[in-house]
Every structure is written in structure tokens, then in C-alpha cells.
Design a protein around this motif. Structure first.
Motif, PDB file in Angstrom:
ATOM      1  N   GLN A   8      41.337  41.286  51.365  1.00  0.00           N
ATOM      2  CA  GLN A   8      41.732  41.762  50.036  1.00  0.00           C
ATOM      3  C   GLN A   8      41.444  40.718  48.963  1.00  0.00           C
ATOM      4  O   GLN A   8      40.956  41.036  47.879  1.00  0.00           O
ATOM      5  CB  GLN A   8      43.205  42.139  50.029  1.00  0.00           C
ATOM      6  N   ARG A   9      41.708  39.469  49.246  1.00  0.00           N
ATOM      7  CA  ARG A   9      41.529  38.413  48.242  1.00  0.00           C
ATOM      8  C   ARG A   9      40.067  38.080  47.985  1.00  0.00           C
ATOM      9  O   ARG A   9      39.732  37.553  46.920  1.00  0.00           O
ATOM     10  CB  ARG A   9      42.281  37.154  48.664  1.00  0.00           C
ATOM     11  N   THR A  10      39.196  38.362  48.957  1.00  0.00           N
ATOM     12  CA  THR A  10      37.788  37.971  48.811  1.00  0.00           C
ATOM     13  C   THR A  10      36.841  39.146  48.600  1.00  0.00           C
ATOM     14  O   THR A  10      35.679  38.940  48.245  1.00  0.00           O
ATOM     15  CB  THR A  10      37.319  37.203  50.060  1.00  0.00           C
ATOM     16  N   SER A  16      33.465  42.133  58.360  1.00  0.00           N
ATOM     17  CA  SER A  16      32.654  40.981  57.952  1.00  0.00           C
ATOM     18  C   SER A  16      33.336  39.671  58.311  1.00  0.00           C
ATOM     19  O   SER A  16      32.693  38.739  58.796  1.00  0.00           O
ATOM     20  CB  SER A  16      32.378  41.014  56.449  1.00  0.00           C
ATOM     21  N   LEU A  17      34.640  39.597  58.081  1.00  0.00           N
ATOM     22  CA  LEU A  17      35.371  38.367  58.402  1.00  0.00           C
ATOM     23  C   LEU A  17      35.305  38.074  59.895  1.00  0.00           C
ATOM     24  O   LEU A  17      35.132  36.919  60.302  1.00  0.00           O
ATOM     25  CB  LEU A  17      36.816  38.477  57.933  1.00  0.00           C
ATOM     26  N   VAL A  46      34.970  31.959  52.298  1.00  0.00           N
ATOM     27  CA  VAL A  46      34.453  33.331  52.377  1.00  0.00           C
ATOM     28  C   VAL A  46      33.688  33.680  51.105  1.00  0.00           C
ATOM     29  O   VAL A  46      32.619  34.302  51.167  1.00  0.00           O
ATOM     30  CB  VAL A  46      35.586  34.341  52.657  1.00  0.00           C
ATOM     31  N   LEU A  47      34.196  33.282  49.962  1.00  0.00           N
ATOM     32  CA  LEU A  47      33.490  33.553  48.709  1.00  0.00           C
ATOM     33  C   LEU A  47      32.122  32.868  48.696  1.00  0.00           C
ATOM     34  O   LEU A  47      31.133  33.448  48.235  1.00  0.00           O
ATOM     35  CB  LEU A  47      34.331  33.118  47.507  1.00  0.00           C
ATOM     36  N   LEU A  48      32.047  31.654  49.231  1.00  0.00           N
ATOM     37  CA  LEU A  48      30.769  30.946  49.321  1.00  0.00           C
ATOM     38  C   LEU A  48      29.828  31.660  50.281  1.00  0.00           C
ATOM     39  O   LEU A  48      28.640  31.847  49.976  1.00  0.00           O
ATOM     40  CB  LEU A  48      31.005  29.495  49.766  1.00  0.00           C
ATOM     41  N   PHE A  53      25.041  35.095  51.144  1.00  0.00           N
ATOM     42  CA  PHE A  53      24.460  36.346  51.619  1.00  0.00           C
ATOM     43  C   PHE A  53      23.868  37.141  50.455  1.00  0.00           C
ATOM     44  O   PHE A  53      22.809  37.755  50.583  1.00  0.00           O
ATOM     45  CB  PHE A  53      25.489  37.204  52.360  1.00  0.00           C
ATOM     46  N   ALA A  54      24.540  37.136  49.316  1.00  0.00           N
ATOM     47  CA  ALA A  54      24.103  37.923  48.153  1.00  0.00           C
ATOM     48  C   ALA A  54      22.736  37.484  47.627  1.00  0.00           C
ATOM     49  O   ALA A  54      22.013  38.291  47.042  1.00  0.00           O
ATOM     50  CB  ALA A  54      25.145  37.850  47.039  1.00  0.00           C
ATOM     51  N   VAL A  55      22.379  36.227  47.836  1.00  0.00           N
ATOM     52  CA  VAL A  55      21.075  35.754  47.377  1.00  0.00           C
ATOM     53  C   VAL A  55      20.035  35.771  48.485  1.00  0.00           C
ATOM     54  O   VAL A  55      18.943  35.234  48.334  1.00  0.00           O
ATOM     55  CB  VAL A  55      21.155  34.346  46.723  1.00  0.00           C
TER      56      VAL A  55
END
Length: 123
Positions: A8-10, A16-17, A46-48, A53-55
Motif C-alpha cells: 500500500q505504501r509503495t 511484486s514484493l 521498493v520505490l528505488l 524497473f520503470a526505466v
């Protein structure tokens, strides 16, 4: 925090986690009943991971780099092969950014041309 809280926080899914953990990118401690528990630092990690992954970075590359990225100051002590990988990823992202900029410019030109095209009168 439990896995659902971290999700929820990320914005990452629970699935995925679990994948991040299986690949060695994330760690948790287990309760007596087997539930995963994460520290506060897991949120930033996790945000990193999601940012990488996004790039377009692969899980294999991310997993290899993460142990060297715990503290921004540690980048200076990265082994040469890790520094080469970081540099290669940065260069790949720069090239991707340049390509996106060129594509946007093409789309802008097409939009401008379409907006300036004479319209046939309606009867």
C-alpha cells in the motif's frame, strides 16, 4: 510492517514484493507464523526498485546493483564492474530520453500540421 502495508505504501503489488524477495532485491524477517515483516527502510528500497524497473532495467541488473546502493556515499566504493554497469545504465537511459524527445517533437509537428490544415466547409 506487513507485506500488505508495504504494498500500500509503495504502490507495488504483493506479488511484486514476493518476487523482489525471491530475486534477492528485498529482504524480510518472518514471524513465528511465517508472515513477512519489513523495516521502514523497505519503503525506500521498493520505490528505488520500481524506479529502476520503470526505466527498463532488468531484475538481474537491479539485483546486482542494489547491494552497492545502500547509502549514496557508498557509490564511491563500488567495485569497478558495478561502476561500469551504473554508467552503462545511465547512458542507456540518456539515449532512451533522447529518443523520447525526438518522438515528442515529431508528434508536436504532426499535431501542429493537423491543426493548421484547412477544413472543408460543411453544407
Amino acid at each position: 510492517m506487513r507485506i500488505g502495508d508495504l504494498a500500500q505504501r509503495t504502490g507495488a503489488s504483493v506479488r511484486s514484493l514476493r518476487y523482489y524477495e525471491e530475486q534477492g532485491m528485498l529482504s524480510s524477517r518472518r514471524s513465528a507464523s511465517g508472515q513477512r515483516h519489513y523495516g521502514e527502510d523497505a519503503v525506500c528500497r521498493v520505490l528505488l526498485i520500481r524506479q529502476f524497473f520503470a526505466v527498463g532495467m532488468t531484475g538481474k541488473v537491479i539485483a546486482a546493483l542494489l547491494p552497492h546502493l545502500k547509502d549514496p556515499g557508498e557509490g564511491k566504493r563500488c567495485p569497478p564492474e558495478v561502476l561500469r554497469q551504473l554508467t552503462a545504465e545511465r547512458d542507456r537511459i540518456d539515449a532512451q530520453s533522447d529518443e523520447l524527445t525526438r518522438t515528442r517533437q515529431t508528434l508536436d509537428a504532426l499535431i501542429k500540421t493537423a491543426q493548421e490544415a484547412p477544413r472543408s466547409p460543411r453544407f
